[in-house]
Design a protein around this motif. Structure first.
Motif, PDB file in Angstrom:
ATOM      1  N   GLY A 204     -77.872  -9.828  41.941  1.00  0.00           N
ATOM      2  CA  GLY A 204     -77.013 -10.991  41.706  1.00  0.00           C
ATOM      3  C   GLY A 204     -75.729 -10.814  42.498  1.00  0.00           C
ATOM      4  O   GLY A 204     -75.255  -9.687  42.658  1.00  0.00           O
ATOM      5  N   ARG A 205     -75.152 -11.923  42.979  1.00  0.00           N
ATOM      6  CA  ARG A 205     -73.924 -11.740  43.774  1.00  0.00           C
ATOM      7  C   ARG A 205     -72.669 -11.697  42.905  1.00  0.00           C
ATOM      8  O   ARG A 205     -71.607 -11.302  43.361  1.00  0.00           O
ATOM      9  N   ARG A 206     -72.805 -12.151  41.639  1.00  0.00           N
ATOM     10  CA  ARG A 206     -71.644 -12.079  40.746  1.00  0.00           C
ATOM     11  C   ARG A 206     -71.922 -11.070  39.633  1.00  0.00           C
ATOM     12  O   ARG A 206     -72.808 -10.246  39.767  1.00  0.00           O
ATOM     13  N   GLY A 207     -71.165 -11.122  38.543  1.00  0.00           N
ATOM     14  CA  GLY A 207     -71.252 -10.069  37.517  1.00  0.00           C
ATOM     15  C   GLY A 207     -72.204 -10.412  36.379  1.00  0.00           C
ATOM     16  O   GLY A 207     -72.797 -11.509  36.351  1.00  0.00           O
ATOM     17  N   PRO A 208     -72.328  -9.488  35.409  1.00  0.00           N
ATOM     18  CA  PRO A 208     -73.234  -9.715  34.280  1.00  0.00           C
ATOM     19  C   PRO A 208     -72.865 -10.948  33.444  1.00  0.00           C
ATOM     20  O   PRO A 208     -73.728 -11.504  32.769  1.00  0.00           O
ATOM     21  N   ALA A 209     -71.607 -11.370  33.477  1.00  0.00           N
ATOM     22  CA  ALA A 209     -71.215 -12.549  32.682  1.00  0.00           C
ATOM     23  C   ALA A 209     -71.376 -13.838  33.478  1.00  0.00           C
ATOM     24  O   ALA A 209     -71.029 -14.911  32.986  1.00  0.00           O
ATOM     25  N   GLN A 210     -71.891 -13.742  34.708  1.00  0.00           N
ATOM     26  CA  GLN A 210     -72.078 -14.952  35.521  1.00  0.00           C
ATOM     27  C   GLN A 210     -73.555 -15.222  35.838  1.00  0.00           C
ATOM     28  O   GLN A 210     -73.870 -16.044  36.692  1.00  0.00           O
ATOM     29  N   VAL A 211     -74.439 -14.510  35.144  1.00  0.00           N
ATOM     30  CA  VAL A 211     -75.860 -14.712  35.452  1.00  0.00           C
ATOM     31  C   VAL A 211     -76.282 -16.132  35.056  1.00  0.00           C
ATOM     32  O   VAL A 211     -75.691 -16.743  34.175  1.00  0.00           O
ATOM     33  N   LYS A 212     -77.318 -16.629  35.738  1.00  0.00           N
ATOM     34  CA  LYS A 212     -77.828 -17.976  35.421  1.00  0.00           C
ATOM     35  C   LYS A 212     -79.104 -17.913  34.583  1.00  0.00           C
ATOM     36  O   LYS A 212     -79.701 -18.923  34.276  1.00  0.00           O
ATOM     37  N   PHE A 213     -79.564 -16.669  34.228  1.00  0.00           N
ATOM     38  CA  PHE A 213     -80.765 -16.600  33.389  1.00  0.00           C
ATOM     39  C   PHE A 213     -80.451 -17.153  32.011  1.00  0.00           C
ATOM     40  O   PHE A 213     -79.313 -17.473  31.708  1.00  0.00           O
ATOM     41  N   THR A 214     -81.480 -17.154  31.162  1.00  0.00           N
ATOM     42  CA  THR A 214     -81.278 -17.504  29.761  1.00  0.00           C
ATOM     43  C   THR A 214     -81.703 -16.297  28.912  1.00  0.00           C
ATOM     44  O   THR A 214     -82.480 -15.450  29.372  1.00  0.00           O
ATOM     45  N   PRO A 215     -81.149 -16.166  27.687  1.00  0.00           N
ATOM     46  CA  PRO A 215     -81.306 -14.925  26.913  1.00  0.00           C
ATOM     47  C   PRO A 215     -82.756 -14.514  26.656  1.00  0.00           C
ATOM     48  O   PRO A 215     -83.105 -13.346  26.812  1.00  0.00           O
ATOM     49  N   LEU A 216     -83.595 -15.484  26.288  1.00  0.00           N
ATOM     50  CA  LEU A 216     -84.990 -15.167  25.980  1.00  0.00           C
ATOM     51  C   LEU A 216     -85.687 -14.557  27.191  1.00  0.00           C
ATOM     52  O   LEU A 216     -86.413 -13.556  27.088  1.00  0.00           O
ATOM     53  N   GLU A 217     -85.459 -15.169  28.331  1.00  0.00           N
ATOM     54  CA  GLU A 217     -86.111 -14.741  29.574  1.00  0.00           C
ATOM     55  C   GLU A 217     -85.610 -13.343  29.978  1.00  0.00           C
ATOM     56  O   GLU A 217     -86.369 -12.530  30.490  1.00  0.00           O
ATOM     57  N   LEU A 218     -84.314 -13.084  29.745  1.00  0.00           N
ATOM     58  CA  LEU A 218     -83.778 -11.760  30.075  1.00  0.00           C
ATOM     59  C   LEU A 218     -84.412 -10.697  29.167  1.00  0.00           C
ATOM     60  O   LEU A 218     -84.936  -9.686  29.642  1.00  0.00           O
ATOM     61  N   ARG A 219     -84.404 -10.963  27.854  1.00  0.00           N
ATOM     62  CA  ARG A 219     -84.933  -9.976  26.899  1.00  0.00           C
ATOM     63  C   ARG A 219     -86.388  -9.644  27.182  1.00  0.00           C
ATOM     64  O   ARG A 219     -86.837  -8.512  27.027  1.00  0.00           O
ATOM     65  N   GLU A 220     -87.111 -10.663  27.635  1.00  0.00           N
ATOM     66  CA  GLU A 220     -88.536 -10.514  27.889  1.00  0.00           C
ATOM     67  C   GLU A 220     -88.828  -9.435  28.944  1.00  0.00           C
ATOM     68  O   GLU A 220     -89.910  -8.851  28.961  1.00  0.00           O
ATOM     69  N   LEU A 221     -87.857  -9.167  29.811  1.00  0.00           N
ATOM     70  CA  LEU A 221     -88.079  -8.154  30.862  1.00  0.00           C
ATOM     71  C   LEU A 221     -88.443  -6.811  30.247  1.00  0.00           C
ATOM     72  O   LEU A 221     -89.201  -6.035  30.815  1.00  0.00           O
ATOM     73  N   SER A 222     -87.874  -6.547  29.067  1.00  0.00           N
ATOM     74  CA  SER A 222     -88.090  -5.225  28.467  1.00  0.00           C
ATOM     75  C   SER A 222     -89.448  -5.130  27.775  1.00  0.00           C
ATOM     76  O   SER A 222     -89.802  -4.076  27.247  1.00  0.00           O
ATOM     77  N   HIS A 223     -90.206  -6.249  27.767  1.00  0.00           N
ATOM     78  CA  HIS A 223     -91.514  -6.198  27.080  1.00  0.00           C
ATOM     79  C   HIS A 223     -92.661  -5.773  28.003  1.00  0.00           C
ATOM     80  O   HIS A 223     -93.784  -5.629  27.547  1.00  0.00           O
ATOM     81  N   SER A 224     -92.405  -5.627  29.292  1.00  0.00           N
ATOM     82  CA  SER A 224     -93.506  -5.258  30.202  1.00  0.00           C
ATOM     83  C   SER A 224     -93.900  -3.802  29.966  1.00  0.00           C
ATOM     84  O   SER A 224     -93.039  -2.912  29.937  1.00  0.00           O
ATOM     85  N   ARG A 225     -95.186  -3.591  29.836  1.00  0.00           N
ATOM     86  CA  ARG A 225     -95.699  -2.233  29.598  1.00  0.00           C
ATOM     87  C   ARG A 225     -95.522  -1.364  30.837  1.00  0.00           C
ATOM     88  O   ARG A 225     -95.737  -1.826  31.959  1.00  0.00           O
ATOM     89  N   ASP A 226     -95.083  -0.131  30.635  1.00  0.00           N
ATOM     90  CA  ASP A 226     -94.979   0.855  31.711  1.00  0.00           C
ATOM     91  C   ASP A 226     -94.047   0.389  32.843  1.00  0.00           C
ATOM     92  O   ASP A 226     -94.282   0.651  34.014  1.00  0.00           O
ATOM     93  N   VAL A 227     -92.995  -0.373  32.456  1.00  0.00           N
ATOM     94  CA  VAL A 227     -91.971  -0.769  33.438  1.00  0.00           C
ATOM     95  C   VAL A 227     -90.606  -0.451  32.813  1.00  0.00           C
ATOM     96  O   VAL A 227     -90.282  -0.984  31.747  1.00  0.00           O
ATOM     97  N   ASP A 228     -89.845   0.441  33.436  1.00  0.00           N
ATOM     98  CA  ASP A 228     -88.502   0.768  32.938  1.00  0.00           C
ATOM     99  C   ASP A 228     -87.466  -0.159  33.550  1.00  0.00           C
ATOM    100  O   ASP A 228     -87.542  -0.482  34.744  1.00  0.00           O
ATOM    101  N   ILE A 229     -86.481  -0.528  32.741  1.00  0.00           N
ATOM    102  CA  ILE A 229     -85.360  -1.304  33.293  1.00  0.00           C
ATOM    103  C   ILE A 229     -84.257  -0.325  33.672  1.00  0.00           C
ATOM    104  O   ILE A 229     -83.940   0.592  32.907  1.00  0.00           O
ATOM    105  N   VAL A 230     -83.695  -0.500  34.852  1.00  0.00           N
ATOM    106  CA  VAL A 230     -82.647   0.412  35.326  1.00  0.00           C
ATOM    107  C   VAL A 230     -81.398  -0.407  35.628  1.00  0.00           C
ATOM    108  O   VAL A 230     -81.467  -1.422  36.338  1.00  0.00           O
ATOM    109  N   LEU A 231     -80.267   0.028  35.078  1.00  0.00           N
ATOM    110  CA  LEU A 231     -78.995  -0.661  35.313  1.00  0.00           C
ATOM    111  C   LEU A 231     -77.991   0.324  35.890  1.00  0.00           C
ATOM    112  O   LEU A 231     -78.178   1.540  35.791  1.00  0.00           O
TER     113      LEU A 231
END
Ligand code: NAP
Length: 472
Positions: A204-231
């Protein structure tokens, strides 16, 4: 040309059978209530693809059954029998504007936006640089895109912080087996199964408070099996505008909390077994150049940004290179110009005033209307399209009595024209056959060892095959 339609139904053509077109048709058929009970309408929907539902069939990610479920509502509207569906009919090729004006009292354009917005950086033309929307079309089995998609990259960059970037990154990083329960076509499963991907980076070109995603879609990233989220801690920068957004906007607050919790969990939890794939979320990165060798993508260069106090980003002069073998840009959709109708090339929309199509001087063109993304641009969730349709239909009903009247308003006249031109159109009955066929393909799937999934549907992709099954 007569000046009244009082002795016959008011005839309306809608171009596009996605949510925008179907919502407009539904609202118009209920216009008895809207306009005080004196409107008898007859609606034909024309769709360029042999199957209905537009964005729902060809834009929503296959692992989003909740959104795909909107199909049930659209199905109910088209299944009532008071709206006719003509699939595989392309406006501008099979029917001209003059044809439509001769057969209908009003025409509503609901053609949406399916192309990728451009990203003009050096290297964007390299082999391995793709439009996210094109990838979406591929994994959703769009009949007009190639059946093959090159999935040879181990490391991939996805540019953009909207829901499409999340869809693209999620599908790229998921294990193909975990998508088998969805309606993905067989060629898509086979392609994804061969993917050697290990790391997908979303920038993203801006910060975490400027994302255009929506909360449900973001949270869903953590549901993928055998995929780690890295920040990355250094990306968590909040300026004054960010603090205000977090305080005043619940969605932003939820998403910043989700991201911050993930960051903390990641730092606290060195002991968890590492997944075989990773999904990295980077903020404050502006793409500068896609680098390559022998015409192929080998990396991407970003300038590191900082927030300027207003929630916008400015470059810091620090550049970072990431080795990647594929780049997907998901920086928004863009509408396509339609023959014989004006086009705002900056916004990718048909110029209009509250849904009334206007000419270069801003004067309404009698009888022409627009709704959905081709009216207001590719923003907002599917539900927002209803409000859009209400506004457009309101204008149409207001104008109704003063519109030029069609010369050939009989319901049989347009069928005769299509048939005289040899247009191989599909019908609602035809769609029901194709729908049943796709469900049958799903039901006859033979489970593989270790993956005994139930497949509700397997999409048919080839246009001729779709037409053949529909018109059997
Ligand atoms: P979007 O929400 O407008 O997001 C576009 C992203 O691209 C933004 O993060 C934007 O950053 C970034 N961007 C634009 N130009 C850029 C550039 N030159 N360099 C770097 N980044 C750039 O578009 P979208 O993701 O295509 O989604 C379109 C609509 O469909 C949205 O309303 C979305 O919510 C909806 N949708 C919903 C779902 C769902 O509900 N599951 C799924 C897919 C799509 P800035 O903010 O800094 O401009």
């Amino acid at each position: 040309m007569s000046s009244s339609t009082t002795s016959r139904p008011f005839r309306v053509a809608i171009i596009g059978s996605g949510p925008a077109g179907v919502y407009a048709a539904d609202i118009l058929t209920k216009s008895q209530e809207v306009a005080g009970g004196d409107v008898d309408v007859s609606i034909d929907i024309f769709e360029a693809y042999p199957a209905p539902y537009g964005l729902i069939r060809y834009g929503v990610a296959p692992d989003h059954p909740r959104i795909k479920g909107i199909v049930n509502a659209l199905h109910k509207v088209l299944d009532r029998g008071d709206i006719r569906f003509f699939g595989n009919v392309t406006y501008g090729r099979d029917l001209s504007l003059a044809d439509l004006q001769a057969h209908y009292d009003a025409v509503i354009f609901a053609t949406g936006a399916i192309k990728d917005a451009e990203l003009n950086i050096p290297g964007i033309e390299l082999d391995g640089s793709y439009g996210g929307a094109d990838f979406v079309s591929w994994y959703d089995g769009h009949p007009d895109v190639s059946r093959e998609w090159p999935l040879t990259a181990k490391e991939i960059a996805v540019i953009g912080n909207g829901n499409v970037a999340l869809d693209v990154a999620r599908v790229l990083s998921k294990h193909a087996e975990d998508l088998l329960v969805t309606e993905i076509p067989d060629n898509v499963y086979a392609g994804l199964k061969e993917s050697p991907v290990t790391d997908v980076h979303i920038f993203g070109r801006r910060g975490p408070a400027q994302v255009k995603f929506t909360p449900l879609e973001l949270r869903e990233l953590s549901h993928s099996r055998d995929v780690d989220i890295v920040l990355y801690e250094e990306d968590f920068d909040f300026d004054e505008a960010s603090d205000t957004a977090i305080k005043t906007n619940n969605q932003i607050k939820t998403m910043v909390n989700t991201l911050t919790n993930w960051l903390v969990e990641q730092e606290d939890d060195d002991s968890r077994p590492a997944a075989s794939r990773r999904l990295h979320l980077h903020f404050l990165h502006s793409p500068v150049e896609i680098t390559g060798e022998d015409g192929k993508v080998t990396g991407i260069k970003f300038e590191r940004n900082e927030l300027d106090g207003t929630g916008n980003a400015r470059g810091t002069g620090e550049f970072i290179d990431y080795p990647v073998q594929a780049v997907y840009r998901s920086v928004g959709y863009f509408g396509s110009e339609l023959p014989e109708v004006g086009f705002d090339a900056k916004r990718g929309v048909i110029p209009n005033d509250a849904g009334r199509v206007v000419d270069q001087d801003g004067t309404p063109v009698p009888g022409l209307y627009a709704t959905g993304w081709i009216k207001r641009g590719p923003v907002g969730l599917i539900g927002h399209t209803k409000g859009d349709a209400l506004e457009t239909i309101g204008c149409l009903l207001e104008d109704r009595l003063g519109l030029p009247v069609a010369e050939h308003p009989g319901e049989a006249d347009i069928v005769e024209l299509l048939e005289s031109r040899g247009v191989d159109y599909t019908t609602w009955e035809g769609w029901n056959k194709l729908d049943a066929h796709e469900k049958q393909l799903g039901a006859s799937y033979v489970p593989q060892p270790g993956n005994d999934v139930v497949r509700e549907r397997v999409k048919v992709v080839d246009r001729e095959e779709m037409i053949g099954i529909s018109n059997k």
